[in-house]
Design an enzyme around this catalytic site. Structure first.
Site, short mmCIF file in Angstrom:
data_model
loop_
_atom_site.label_atom_id
_atom_site.label_comp_id
_atom_site.label_asym_id
_atom_site.label_seq_id
_atom_site.Cartn_x
_atom_site.Cartn_y
_atom_site.Cartn_z
N LYS A 46 59.12 15.63 39.65
CA LYS A 46 59.86 16.07 38.46
C LYS A 46 59.45 15.24 37.24
CE LYS A 46 64.48 16.68 36.73
NZ LYS A 46 65.86 16.25 36.83
N LYS B 20 44.74 48.67 25.94
CA LYS B 20 44.86 48.16 27.33
C LYS B 20 44.33 49.17 28.33
CE LYS B 20 48.57 44.93 26.46
NZ LYS B 20 50.00 44.69 26.31
N PRO C 173 44.49 35.26 36.48
CA PRO C 173 43.63 36.45 36.61
C PRO C 173 44.40 37.69 36.17
CG PRO C 173 44.32 35.65 38.77
CD PRO C 173 44.80 34.65 37.78
N ASP C 174 43.68 38.68 35.65
CA ASP C 174 44.32 39.95 35.30
C ASP C 174 44.34 40.82 36.56
OD1 ASP C 174 44.86 42.61 34.38
OD2 ASP C 174 44.42 41.89 32.36
N ILE C 175 45.52 40.96 37.15
CA ILE C 175 45.64 41.61 38.46
C ILE C 175 45.20 43.07 38.39
CG2 ILE C 175 47.28 42.28 40.26
CD1 ILE C 175 48.96 39.79 39.36
N LYS D 104 41.29 47.50 30.33
CA LYS D 104 41.54 47.14 31.73
C LYS D 104 40.98 48.20 32.69
CE LYS D 104 45.71 44.50 30.55
NZ LYS D 104 46.34 43.40 31.30
N ASN E 192 59.50 35.03 32.51
CA ASN E 192 59.91 35.97 31.45
C ASN E 192 61.16 36.73 31.88
OD1 ASN E 192 59.07 38.47 32.91
ND2 ASN E 192 57.09 37.45 32.78
N PHE F 265 51.35 49.34 32.99
CA PHE F 265 52.43 49.41 32.02
C PHE F 265 51.98 48.58 30.81
CE2 PHE F 265 56.64 51.17 33.30
CZ PHE F 265 56.22 51.76 34.48
N ASP G 247 50.64 35.51 31.74
CA ASP G 247 49.21 35.45 31.41
C ASP G 247 48.64 34.06 31.62
OD1 ASP G 247 48.70 38.12 30.70
OD2 ASP G 247 49.77 37.84 28.82
#
Ligand code: PMT
Length: 415
Positions: free
Chosen positions: A298, A350, A316-318, A354, A219, A336, A288
């Site tokens: 390749k 969130k 995994p959601d850290i 979370k 990203n 954030f 995600d």
């Protein structure tokens, strides 16, 4: 080089220590840059360093005799080692090998360089350089932490191709980057020690999820917001551990950086460091999803003629893993939220989902703010409060976020 600022933070007298790494050849350029920046430079080399670069080279570049031995009656008759230790405003070791870091962390004085470090009250800075596995080894991590506790500032290491053929963190920062970090490091404000004794762990930048050896999913995160937070926390006196995805930013002075590529690597480092942290800030834009299996070779165009289907699985959601730690080892957790609509609604969701203590919500669709830019604006939310932070430089916004985090930490029951 004439555009460099005056070496006020650096002090005019720099003792450049060189230890036995292949990066020692870059120390010649570093000595030259220091001289061009107006510093007096004296060089001390370990015995091993002389296998990589000769004292004569450094003598020619600095115009001063190079010291290599503690027990050298001739050299001691000139400037004795204690005198040399007192002479320096800054001791800069580049490269600093794993062995030298271990000896310094143990307080040893078994050669001239380690003896000078022990005997000097100068500002002490080092640029580590070693194989990536040696840098990642728990013994080196312990030594790095000990040295920082003892007042050493660590610059780098950088990540990338290594002389031994490995790829990863362990390369010495380039001489220009070392000089820039030395010259531009913020001077801590008097009494700026609100976070002294605290450990702040921050994730920053993007993660890269490989599709094959040459392609990845990622990203637009530049790391600027996370690095600004690291600078702000360090300026407040905290010990800062910065878990960084791949970005093009130099490590802020006094910050311990651990570089990672993928969300899984970031998860492993974050969950290892978080239990011993007081504050954990998740500023990274973590992917995600990752490819269920990255191709070993390749991918060829012909393989996807009928269209290529990528099967992605969830990472995994850290930050949720950190927030779920048992109370005794759970830091204050600050997340954030990068949103493009309904900023407050999604951020509140969130915060609760979370299990965070505080969330910094930024609208990443606003022109000139968020991803990649030098400025940001945010809505900070916590249990029963909120504050709107107007558009401002990320470094200033980072100060405000740190202030809020310290206030939340002070308000929570002790662990
Ligand atoms: O790096 P810059 O160019 O300076 O840009 C800054 C920024 C826009 C990236 C930054 O300000 C920001 O918003 N970071 C969070 C980006 C993000 O991934 O937001 P999110 O809403 O998808 O995630 C919410 C939280 O969960 C974040 O704290 C994130 O780090 C964390 N997360 C997300 C996914 C995941 N698998 N693990 C996580 O820990």
């Amino acid at each position: 080089m004439s555009s460099l600022p005056a070496p006020s933070r650096l002090g005019p007298k720099v003792l450049l220590g060189i230890s036995a790494g292949i990066a020692a050849y870059k120390s010649a350029m570093l000595a030259r840059l220091l001289k061009q920046a107006g510093c007096e430079v004296r060089v001390v080399m370990t015995e091993g360093a002389q296998a990589f670069i000769t004292p004569l080279t450094l003598q020619a570049l600095t115009g001063e005799p190079v010291r290599t031995s503690l027990l050298d009656p001739e050299a001691e008759a000139g400037m004795g080692h204690i005198e040399l230790a007192r002479w320096a405003d800054t001791i800069l070791i580049a490269p600093a090998t794993a062995d030298l870091m271990a000896r310094l962390a143990a307080g040893m004085a078994d050669d001239l360089l380690t003896t000078l470090c022990l005997a000097s009250e100068a500002r002490k800075v080092m640029a580590p350089a070693m194989n990536q596995a040696m840098w990642a080894h728990p013994a080196t991590r312990r030594n790095a932490a000990r040295l920082m506790d003892d007042g050493w500032h660590l610059l780098g290491p950088a990540s990338g191709d290594q002389a031994c053929g490995d790829v990863g963190p362990g390369r010495m920062l380039e001489p220009e980057a070392i000089l820039k970090a030395l010259l531009t490091a913020p001077t801590p404000a008097p009494g700026a020690s609100e976070a002294a004794g605290l450990t702040v762990t921050i994730t920053a930048g993007p993660t890269r999820e490989p599709l094959d050896p040459v392609r990845y999913l990622s990203n637009h995160s530049s790391g600027k917001m996370g690095y600004a937070l690291a600078e702000a926390a360090a300026a407040l006196g905290a010990r800062v551990q910065l878990i960084s995805g791949p970005v093009a930013l130099a490590c802020p002075e006094g910050v311990e950086r651990i570089t990672v590529e993928t969300a899984l690597e970031m998860h492993e480092v974050a969950t290892r460091l978080a239990p011993a942290s007081d504050i954990f800030i998740g500023c990274a834009a973590v992917a995600d999803y990752r490819a269920e299996s990255a191709a070993e070779h390749k991918l060829k165009k012909t393989e996807g003629e009928a269209g290529l289907v990528l099967r992605l699985i969830q990472n995994p959601d850290i930050i949720a893993s950190v927030a779920a730690l048992p109370t005794a080892s759970r830091p204050l957790v600050v997340g954030f939220a990068a949103e493009t609509r309904d900023l407050e609604g999604y951020a509140r969701d969130k915060l609760a989902r979370k299990g965070l203590d505080m969330i910094v919500a930024n609208d990443v669709s606003r022109e000139g703010l968020g991803f990649g830019s030098d400025n940001n604006a945010a809505l900070v939310l916590w249990g029963d409060g909120q504050e709107n932070l107007a558009p401002q430089p990320k470094r200033e916004l980072a100060d405000a976020v740190m202030r809020h985090a310290l206030a939340r930490l002070a308000a929570r029951p002790t662990r």
